[in-house]
Design an enzyme around this catalytic site. Structure first.
Site, PDB file in Angstrom:
ATOM      1  N   HIS A 325       0.807  -1.217   0.000  1.00 44.12           N
ATOM      2  CA  HIS A 325       0.000   0.000   0.000  1.00 44.12           C
ATOM      3  C   HIS A 325       0.836   1.262   0.000  1.00 44.12           C
ATOM      4  CE1 HIS A 325      -3.266  -2.754   1.007  1.00 44.12           C
ATOM      5  NE2 HIS A 325      -4.056  -1.821   0.545  1.00 44.12           N
ATOM      6  N   GLY A 326       2.060   1.208   0.497  1.00 41.31           N
ATOM      7  CA  GLY A 326       2.855   2.435   0.505  1.00 41.31           C
ATOM      8  C   GLY A 326       4.238   2.204   1.065  1.00 41.31           C
TER       9      GLY A 326
END
Lengths: 494, 358
Positions: A325-326
């Site tokens: 996700h990041g």
């Protein structure tokens, strides 16, 4: 381009027109492919080269993987594909993060190393199309499906604009056969698609951007101790915002594809109506969780190598899911917390199954079961509802790590939520903003709970036609009255 | 997939939605509503694109809200024969805009910076400039196309006036009682802040004539009295001055010019500004450190006599006088030359609103 923009409305109207012209199926597919490249290039034209590179390399590597009889050469090809795809992802998405951590490490070791900060632009949707192409090459290596015959079909599979930048993450067998044979969109598909597109835009524009985002931004951006009411309102607002934003995109994507006669997989099934965390992951970002299950958890051994390895595999999967996700340790913490929840849930489930299998009747089963999760509850349905509510609240805690950019920020917000910190200033949120959050989140929970075993279209199908018209018109009116800048979808950055 | 969604359902939905919008549009127009552009990053970016026009044909303005009201762009363009590009932003410090232009090697033009001390010499008012500058530099082809498609709609439909008729604006106007200390919803009368396509802000004649509405805005300015932030001073002020000086020097080094202006304010606003930001310590020092010329409204009788209906901004009639005086001062005193000679104040009536495309 984003779905919630005038550009997309014009683009989509032209696409609908072109796709329904009396031309050959191949010409329609070429139209779709060109349109998909235009859709992507409307962000940042140079990055289309990456998309082409990824598509062409994986098409030929995938074919070679399937046809190559020599196992060593096949492994080599797989490694080339993995390095190519993951290397690109690592460079663009994790390059800065890796360097930052390397610098921290060298500084800890006493080495004075301070390189210039890299300025790397993240290509939109790189995480999504990388996973899409990766699953193809892995499937080819495993010979789980046949290679795509034409480069046109494969390019369209990777690039098809509804799913290109933020999913749903599609598998070759889900989409490629739909390109291989001519399809004509039915009137019902078109109407269903338009309804889903409206619903998706309503979720994004009205619920996420208009009603919740400002409150979430205010609370997460405050950086000071605040009262529990403000803290909880902000955390609940983001819990709603992230759902409406991402599910709004997926619903729009499914609707857009349906209008063109293609069926994309479901990505959300009322996730906040989930009872427990494994149930949550069967309902939230379904195509990612099933991807991680099939291409990470199971290859790691899944639950086939004993209880200890099962727990470890579960945690590895969730940590990597978080990192996907990041490029920040807070995302890893988010995944890790979900992993812990799944561990606890699995331990409870194992203990319950042990008890149910236990020959002894000395220990009353229901007491153990309820004691392991909460106080005894009267009535099965109400107990399930309370479990669902508890699941939702615990998931809200995980969103604190997801949304905060630092651990200190997350810690401050969690402490504020607990009411253990005295606010340093006046209250943050206006009453009307707090009311908006609690009304929207309350309605969202009611809808998710009541529709947890059905879908939106099925629910619409049970309503009188005029009521559907009123709901549809209401959504259109609220979308237009929301106005504002066409904000990008949160998941584009992933 | 079994559903009851039929063509009839869709058609009735569209008819209901259209009937709602038509009714709303008629109602708002009858209630005195007017079309106005959303003064967001899209419109700002559109203006920002124009700063590269030749410097003898274009003058760029930046600042806070005052210059958006006080500069009457049609008057400026008529008197000078140059295009006025408005880059000021309400409730914002222009320092970030100045830095953005200073760091843009392609910008070599004339720049007029409006100084509202409470925003210029503070760390407030940075949110919009950061967002807008970032939006401009990251703007995608799709966003540019959306702006082109959106413009004709905003130009013709009253209900698309976001500041007054969007959901959040309507909810804010419910005035639900807040907890003590919460920053309130700022309910500006709709006639106060009409934004036109060139980004000029205009008070409607109805607003100018209505002292109750003036008092409504004055009450909002009164909230500033409760702000405990002291005026910028010491090293903070030194570094701000240095930063502005560096930015100005960068523009000058490329052949550009920068002039600062202090636009009118009146009543308690002007009194508070004089008290908190004495001219000698802020304005005079700014000119001295940057070596720029400045135009302070009290130095020119035609500007000093102008009245701000709500203490901080000029009506359009006054803006015409201010702009005409500004052009005269620039030509006769500051050595600027324009394509057309400055003329006397030309007659303004409310009909001049039509010059803005309304």
């Amino acid at each position: 381009m984003v779905f919630n923009s005038y550009t997309f409305i014009a683009f989509f109207a032209i696409m609908l027109l072109l796709h329904n012209l009396p031309i050959s199926w191949k010409a329609k597919k070429i139209n779709l492919l060109i349109a998909s490249y235009i859709f992507y290039a409307a962000w940042n034209p140079p990055f289309i080269l990456l998309l082409w590179l990824s598509t062409v390399v994986d098409f030929f590597v995938g074919r070679a993987l399937y046809t190559q009889p020599n196992i060593h050469k096949r492994r080599l090809l797989l490694v080339i594909s993995l390095i190519g795809n993951l290397g690109m992802l690592c460079f663009f998405k994790y390059g800065g993060f890796i360097l930052e951590n390397f610098v921290h490490l060298t500084n800890l070791l006493g080495i004075d190393y301070h390189p210039a900060k890299p300025s790397i632009i993240l290509p939109a949707g790189i995480s999504f199309y990388t996973f899409t192409t990766l699953c193809y090459t892995i499937d080819m290596y495993r010979k789980e499906s046949k290679p795509v015959k034409s480069l046109l079909d494969f390019s369209l599979f990777v690039t098809f604009f509804p799913h290109l930048v933020a999913g749903p993450i599609v598998r070759p067998p889900q989409l490629v056969p739909q390109f291989e044979t001519p399809r004509k969109v039915s009137r019902q598909q078109l109407l269903d698609g338009l309804m889903l597109l409206t619903l998706g835009l309503f979720m994004k524009v009205v619920c996420a951007d208009t009603l919740l985002s400002a409150t979430a931004d205010t609370v997460y951006g405050a950086g000071i101790p605040m009262g529990p009411l403000d803290a909880w309102a902000g955390v609940l607002a983001f819990s709603g915002q992230i759902f409406f934003d991402f599910a709004g995109y997926s619903t729009s994507a499914i609707g857009v594809a349906l209008c063109l006669g293609f069926i994309l997989p479901q990505n959300f099934l009322c996730p906040y109506g989930a009872v427990g965390f494994s149930d949550f992951w069967r309902r939230w970002h379904i195509t990612l969780s099933s991807w991680l299950r099939d291409y990470l958890y199971i290859p790691l051994g899944g639950n086939r190598k004993g209880k200890f390895r099962t727990y470890i595999n579960l945690m590895i999967t969730m940590l990597i899911g978080g990192l996907w996700h990041g490029a920040n340790w807070t995302f890893v913490a988010w995944g890790g917390l979900h992993g812990v929840y799944l561990w606890i849930e699995k331990a409870i489930r194992d203990s319950r199954s042990k008890i149910s299998n236990a020959p002894s009747e000395e220990v009353p089963k229901p007491v153990i079961v309820t004691a392991s999760f909460g106080p005894p509850l009267i009535g099965k349905k109400s107990a399930t509802f309370v479990y669902a509510l508890l699941t939702f609240l615990l998931i809200c805690i995980t969103w604190v790590f997801f949304r905060s950019t630092t651990f200190s920020g997350a810690g401050l917000l969690l402490a504020s939520m607990s009411g253990r910190l005295a606010p340093v200033g006046p209250p943050l949120l206006a009453t009307v903003d707090i009311i908006k959050v609690f009304v929207v989140i309350g309605l969202m929970l009611i809808v998710h709970w009541s529709m947890r075993n059905t879908t939106f279209l099925k629910t619409m199908g049970k309503m009188p036609w005029w009521a559907v018209s009123v709901v549809w018109a209401g959504m259109i009116v609220l979308i237009v009255l929301s106005q504002g800048t066409s904000k990008a979808f949160i998941y584009f950055q992933f | 997939m079994q559903t009851q969604i039929s063509v009839k359902t869709a058609v009735v939905a569209v008819v209901i939605a259209l009937a709602f919008f038509i009714s709303l549009e008629i109602y708002l127009r009858k209630a005195g509503g007017f079309v106005g552009y959303d003064d967001g990053p899209e419109l700002w970016a559109h203006s920002r694109d124009m700063v590269y026009e030749p410097s003898d044909k274009t003058v760029v303005f930046t600042g806070s809200s005052r210059i958006k009201y006080d500069l009457d762009i049609p008057t400026w363009e008529k008197l000078t024969g140059t295009h006025a590009v408005q880059l000021a932003m309400v409730a914002s410090s222009p320092r970030l805009f100045l830095t953005d232009l200073a760091n843009d090697p392609k910008f070599k033009g004339k720049l007029i910076v409006d100084v509202t001390e409470v925003l210029f010499f503070s760390h407030r008012g940075t949110t919009y400039p950061e967002q807008f500058v970032s939006y401009y530099h990251k703007r995608t082809p799709a966003q540019k196309a959306s702006f082109v498609l959106d413009k004709p709609l905003e130009a013709h439909l009253v209900f698309l006036n976001e500041g007054h008729y969007a959901i959040n604006a309507l909810l804010g106007r419910l005035h639900v009682q807040d907890r003590p200390g919460v920053y309130p919803f700022l309910d500006f009368p709709s006639g106060f802040d009409r934004t036109v396509y060139n980004r000029q802000c205009i008070m409607t004649p109805e607003f100018v004539a209505d002292t109750n509405q003036h008092n409504q805005v004055k009450a909002i300015w009164g909230l500033l009295k409760g702000d405990p932030t002291p005026p910028m001073s010491g090293k903070d002020l030194d570094s701000t001055m240095l930063s502005v000086k560096n930015d100005v020097n960068k523009i000058r080094a490329r052949g550009g010019e920068v002039i600062f202006v202090r636009t009118p304010s009146t009543g308690f606003f002007w009194g508070a500004e004089q008290h908190l930001f004495p001219r000698k310590l802020y304005w005079d020092r700014l000119l001295a450190e940057t070596g720029c010329k400045g135009i302070f409204f009290t130095d020119y009788p035609d500007m000093a006599k102008l009245d701000c209906p709500e203490l901080s901004h000029l009506s359009q009639a006054s803006a015409v006088i201010y702009t005409t005086t500004l052009v005269n001062v620039l030509e006769k005193e500051k050595g600027w030359s324009f394509n057309q000679p400055a003329k006397t104040v030309y007659n303004l009536t409310n009909k001049n609103l039509s010059r803005h495309g309304f």
